[in-house]
Scaffold this motif. Structure first.
Motif, short mmCIF file in Angstrom:
data_model
loop_
_atom_site.label_atom_id
_atom_site.label_comp_id
_atom_site.label_asym_id
_atom_site.label_seq_id
_atom_site.Cartn_x
_atom_site.Cartn_y
_atom_site.Cartn_z
N LYS A 144 0.84 -1.21 0.00
CA LYS A 144 0.00 0.00 0.00
C LYS A 144 0.87 1.25 0.00
CE LYS A 144 -3.56 2.34 2.79
NZ LYS A 144 -2.74 3.47 3.27
N PHE A 145 1.89 1.26 0.86
CA PHE A 145 2.78 2.42 0.91
C PHE A 145 3.54 2.58 -0.40
CE2 PHE A 145 3.03 1.46 5.70
CZ PHE A 145 1.88 2.20 5.93
N ALA A 146 4.03 1.46 -0.94
CA ALA A 146 4.81 1.52 -2.17
C ALA A 146 3.94 1.95 -3.36
CB ALA A 146 5.45 0.16 -2.46
N SER A 147 2.65 1.60 -3.33
CA SER A 147 1.76 1.92 -4.46
C SER A 147 1.52 3.42 -4.61
CB SER A 147 0.42 1.19 -4.30
OG SER A 147 -0.32 1.72 -3.20
N GLU A 148 1.80 4.17 -3.54
CA GLU A 148 1.61 5.62 -3.61
C GLU A 148 2.56 6.27 -4.60
OE1 GLU A 148 1.98 6.94 0.39
OE2 GLU A 148 0.16 5.91 1.09
N THR A 149 3.71 5.62 -4.83
CA THR A 149 4.68 6.16 -5.79
C THR A 149 4.86 5.26 -7.00
OG1 THR A 149 6.46 5.12 -4.51
CG2 THR A 149 5.96 7.44 -4.03
N SER A 150 4.22 4.09 -6.98
CA SER A 150 4.33 3.14 -8.10
C SER A 150 2.94 2.79 -8.60
CB SER A 150 5.07 1.87 -7.66
OG SER A 150 6.35 2.18 -7.14
N PRO A 151 2.44 3.48 -9.61
CA PRO A 151 1.05 3.28 -10.07
C PRO A 151 0.73 1.89 -10.60
CG PRO A 151 2.29 4.65 -11.61
CD PRO A 151 3.13 4.51 -10.38
N HIS A 152 1.76 1.14 -11.05
CA HIS A 152 1.51 -0.19 -11.61
C HIS A 152 1.46 -1.29 -10.54
CE1 HIS A 152 1.89 1.45 -15.58
NE2 HIS A 152 3.14 1.84 -15.36
N LEU A 153 1.76 -0.93 -9.31
CA LEU A 153 1.91 -1.96 -8.26
C LEU A 153 0.61 -2.71 -7.98
CD1 LEU A 153 4.32 -2.94 -6.70
CD2 LEU A 153 3.63 -1.49 -4.79
N LYS A 154 -0.50 -2.01 -7.91
CA LYS A 154 -1.77 -2.68 -7.62
C LYS A 154 -2.09 -3.74 -8.65
CE LYS A 154 -4.63 0.39 -4.81
NZ LYS A 154 -5.90 1.15 -4.76
N ARG A 155 -1.82 -3.41 -9.92
CA ARG A 155 -2.12 -4.37 -10.97
C ARG A 155 -1.23 -5.60 -10.86
NH1 ARG A 155 -2.32 -2.99 -17.47
NH2 ARG A 155 -3.21 -4.99 -18.12
N LEU A 156 0.04 -5.40 -10.54
CA LEU A 156 0.97 -6.52 -10.40
C LEU A 156 0.65 -7.37 -9.17
CD1 LEU A 156 4.32 -4.72 -11.31
CD2 LEU A 156 3.02 -6.31 -12.73
N ALA A 157 0.13 -6.72 -8.13
CA ALA A 157 -0.19 -7.43 -6.89
C ALA A 157 -1.46 -8.26 -7.00
CB ALA A 157 -0.32 -6.44 -5.73
N ALA A 158 -2.14 -8.21 -8.15
CA ALA A 158 -3.39 -8.95 -8.31
C ALA A 158 -3.16 -10.45 -8.46
CB ALA A 158 -4.14 -8.43 -9.54
N GLY A 159 -1.93 -10.89 -8.63
CA GLY A 159 -1.65 -12.31 -8.84
C GLY A 159 -1.35 -13.04 -7.55
N GLY A 160 -0.14 -13.62 -7.50
CA GLY A 160 0.24 -14.44 -6.36
C GLY A 160 0.26 -13.68 -5.06
N PHE A 161 0.61 -12.39 -5.12
CA PHE A 161 0.65 -11.60 -3.88
C PHE A 161 -0.72 -11.56 -3.23
CE2 PHE A 161 0.11 -7.66 -1.53
CZ PHE A 161 1.19 -7.70 -0.67
N ARG A 162 -1.75 -11.40 -4.04
CA ARG A 162 -3.11 -11.36 -3.48
C ARG A 162 -3.47 -12.69 -2.83
NH1 ARG A 162 -8.62 -11.65 -4.44
NH2 ARG A 162 -9.77 -9.77 -3.88
N ASP A 163 -2.98 -13.78 -3.41
CA ASP A 163 -3.27 -15.10 -2.85
C ASP A 163 -2.58 -15.32 -1.51
OD1 ASP A 163 -4.96 -15.83 -4.86
OD2 ASP A 163 -3.48 -16.98 -5.98
N ILE A 164 -1.29 -14.98 -1.42
CA ILE A 164 -0.55 -15.27 -0.18
C ILE A 164 -0.96 -14.34 0.95
CG2 ILE A 164 1.44 -16.21 -1.41
CD1 ILE A 164 2.93 -13.60 -0.82
N THR A 165 -1.66 -13.24 0.63
CA THR A 165 -2.12 -12.33 1.68
C THR A 165 -3.63 -12.40 1.85
OG1 THR A 165 -2.25 -10.51 0.08
CG2 THR A 165 -0.20 -10.73 1.34
N ARG A 166 -4.25 -13.47 1.37
CA ARG A 166 -5.71 -13.58 1.40
C ARG A 166 -6.28 -13.45 2.81
NH1 ARG A 166 -8.80 -18.22 -1.96
NH2 ARG A 166 -6.67 -18.43 -2.70
N ILE A 167 -5.57 -13.96 3.79
CA ILE A 167 -6.09 -13.92 5.16
C ILE A 167 -6.14 -12.50 5.72
CG2 ILE A 167 -5.53 -16.30 5.76
CD1 ILE A 167 -2.99 -15.31 7.07
N ALA A 168 -5.48 -11.55 5.05
CA ALA A 168 -5.54 -10.16 5.51
C ALA A 168 -6.93 -9.56 5.28
CB ALA A 168 -4.49 -9.32 4.79
N SER A 169 -7.79 -10.26 4.54
CA SER A 169 -9.15 -9.79 4.29
C SER A 169 -10.12 -10.24 5.38
CB SER A 169 -9.65 -10.28 2.93
OG SER A 169 -8.95 -9.64 1.88
#
Length: 367
Positions: A202-227
């Motif tokens: 979240k902090f890094a995405s403030e300066t990297s506009p493409h980060l959210k799109r890249l995080a939609a893959g495996g990163f979203r899966d390994i952090t699923r419990i954060a929801s």
């Protein structure tokens, strides 16, 4: 088994326990109580309970078994109230809280009066919440931890397990402090780590506009419990404070060691670090249920043409296979397949794998 059962808290856990008891003990009368009257009415209309109650005290005083399926902070308040009621002789009280030491401490007044209290923690959950999501299979083959006091008789433990036999869970007796250490290490701490990873991105995405799109893959899966529910995890983190602080201190030391290995460019140690983690992780049981609910994902490497997703879901619908989620992966590094289909159970996923194997030539992968 005859008797009156009071379920306090008609959410996913309380509702599912009620269904399990109704199934295995049809002669029992199950009363439901919830501060949210809408949930009580819904539970009654769905047949999850036999009757709803507007009075915690009156329903508690006629019960043979009381199950407190509420958040830990609320359970502690209810235990204080119960200690002031005139309860039936031989009544058994249990809970479903994720932390046990503080609850056992709150139950001390009841225990001193000779009232049976056995701490409980069914280690099962779902992506859904509320009594509408209740189901009898929620606890099947899951661990159900029990934390009896020193005064608890073997007969009382057997009776409670008999009441709960419809869960088809694996009962395990542990000390309350041991329970909090175990769940702290393999459930509570991972949730904190998952949340912290999300914050980093979240902090890094403030300066990297493409980060959210890249995080939609495996990163979203390994952090699923954060929801998971923020309110629940606030409660758990504060109730298991001492255990978590100890684990987090060790985590800080661990991360400093990793930083040092990378700083020193010690290739041998870095490789050994990942190799040791891989070996331990690969030795963990694949099909067994643990502290965190399993995710049953099927990765499907589908061709890119219009209507392909409808085609895949259509095959599953023909076989009446229910799915819980479906999504397209754009970022696929270290991920097999472009389509991810999630199921509630391993049986549903296996049925889907067989179905798609028979009807398509797509490559299928399990994780």
């Amino acid at each position: 088994m005859k008797g009156t059962v009071l379920i306090v808290g008609l959410g996913l856990i309380g509702g599912s326990l009620s269904l399990c008891i109704k199934q295995s003990h049809p002669e029992a009368n199950i009363i439901g109580y919830d501060t949210n009257e809408r949930e009580t009415r819904l539970a009654s209309a769905m047949g999850v309970i036999d009757e709803g109650s507007l009075s915690f005290q009156s329903s508690a005083e006629c019960a043979d078994l009381i199950i407190l399926a509420t958040p830990v902070f609320q359970t502690k308040k209810l235990l204080q109230e119960l200690s002031q009621f005139t309860l039936k002789n031989g009544v058994i009280i249990t809970d479903t809280g994720s932390t046990k030491a503080s609850i056992m401490e709150s139950a001390q007044e009841l225990l001193e009066k000779g009232i049976i209290f056995i701490g409980g923690h069914p280690m099962a959950g779902s992506h859904k919440s509320g009594v509408a999501a209740a189901k009898t299979l929620l606890f099947e083959n899951a661990f159900y931890l029990l934390t009896p006091s020193k005064e608890t008789s073997r007969q009382a433990l057997i009776e409670l397990q008999y009441w709960l036999e419809g869960t088809r869970a694996k009962f395990l007796e542990v000390d309350a402090l041991e329970h909090d250490e175990l769940t702290g290490a393999i459930s509570h701490f991972p949730h904190i780590v998952a949340a912290s990873l999300v914050h980093q991105v979240k902090f890094a995405s403030e300066t990297s506009p493409h980060l959210k799109r890249l995080a939609a893959g495996g990163f979203r899966d390994i952090t699923r419990i954060a929801s998971s529910s923020p309110i629940m995890w606030k409660d758990i983190s504060l109730q298991n404070k001492n255990v978590l602080l100890h684990i987090l201190e060790k985590w800080k030391v661990e991360m400093e060691r990793v930083m040092d290995m990378i700083q020193q460019e010690d290739a041998e140690k870095v490789e050994a670090y990942f190799a040791d983690a891989k070996q331990f992780r690969d030795e963990l049981p694949v099909k067994a249920k643990g502290a965190i609910p399993s995710f049953y994902d099927l990765y499907v490497d589908i061709p890119d043409y219009p209507g392909i997703i409808s085609e895949v879901t259509g095959y599953l619908a023909e076989e009446r296979i229910s799915l819980t989620n479906i999504r397209i992966m754009e970022t696929r590094e270290d991920i097999y397949g472009v389509l991810v289909i999630s199921f509630q159970t391993s049986k549903d996923r296996e049925r889907a794998r067989v179905c798609l194997s028979n009807k398509t030539s797509y490559e299928l992968f399990l994780t």
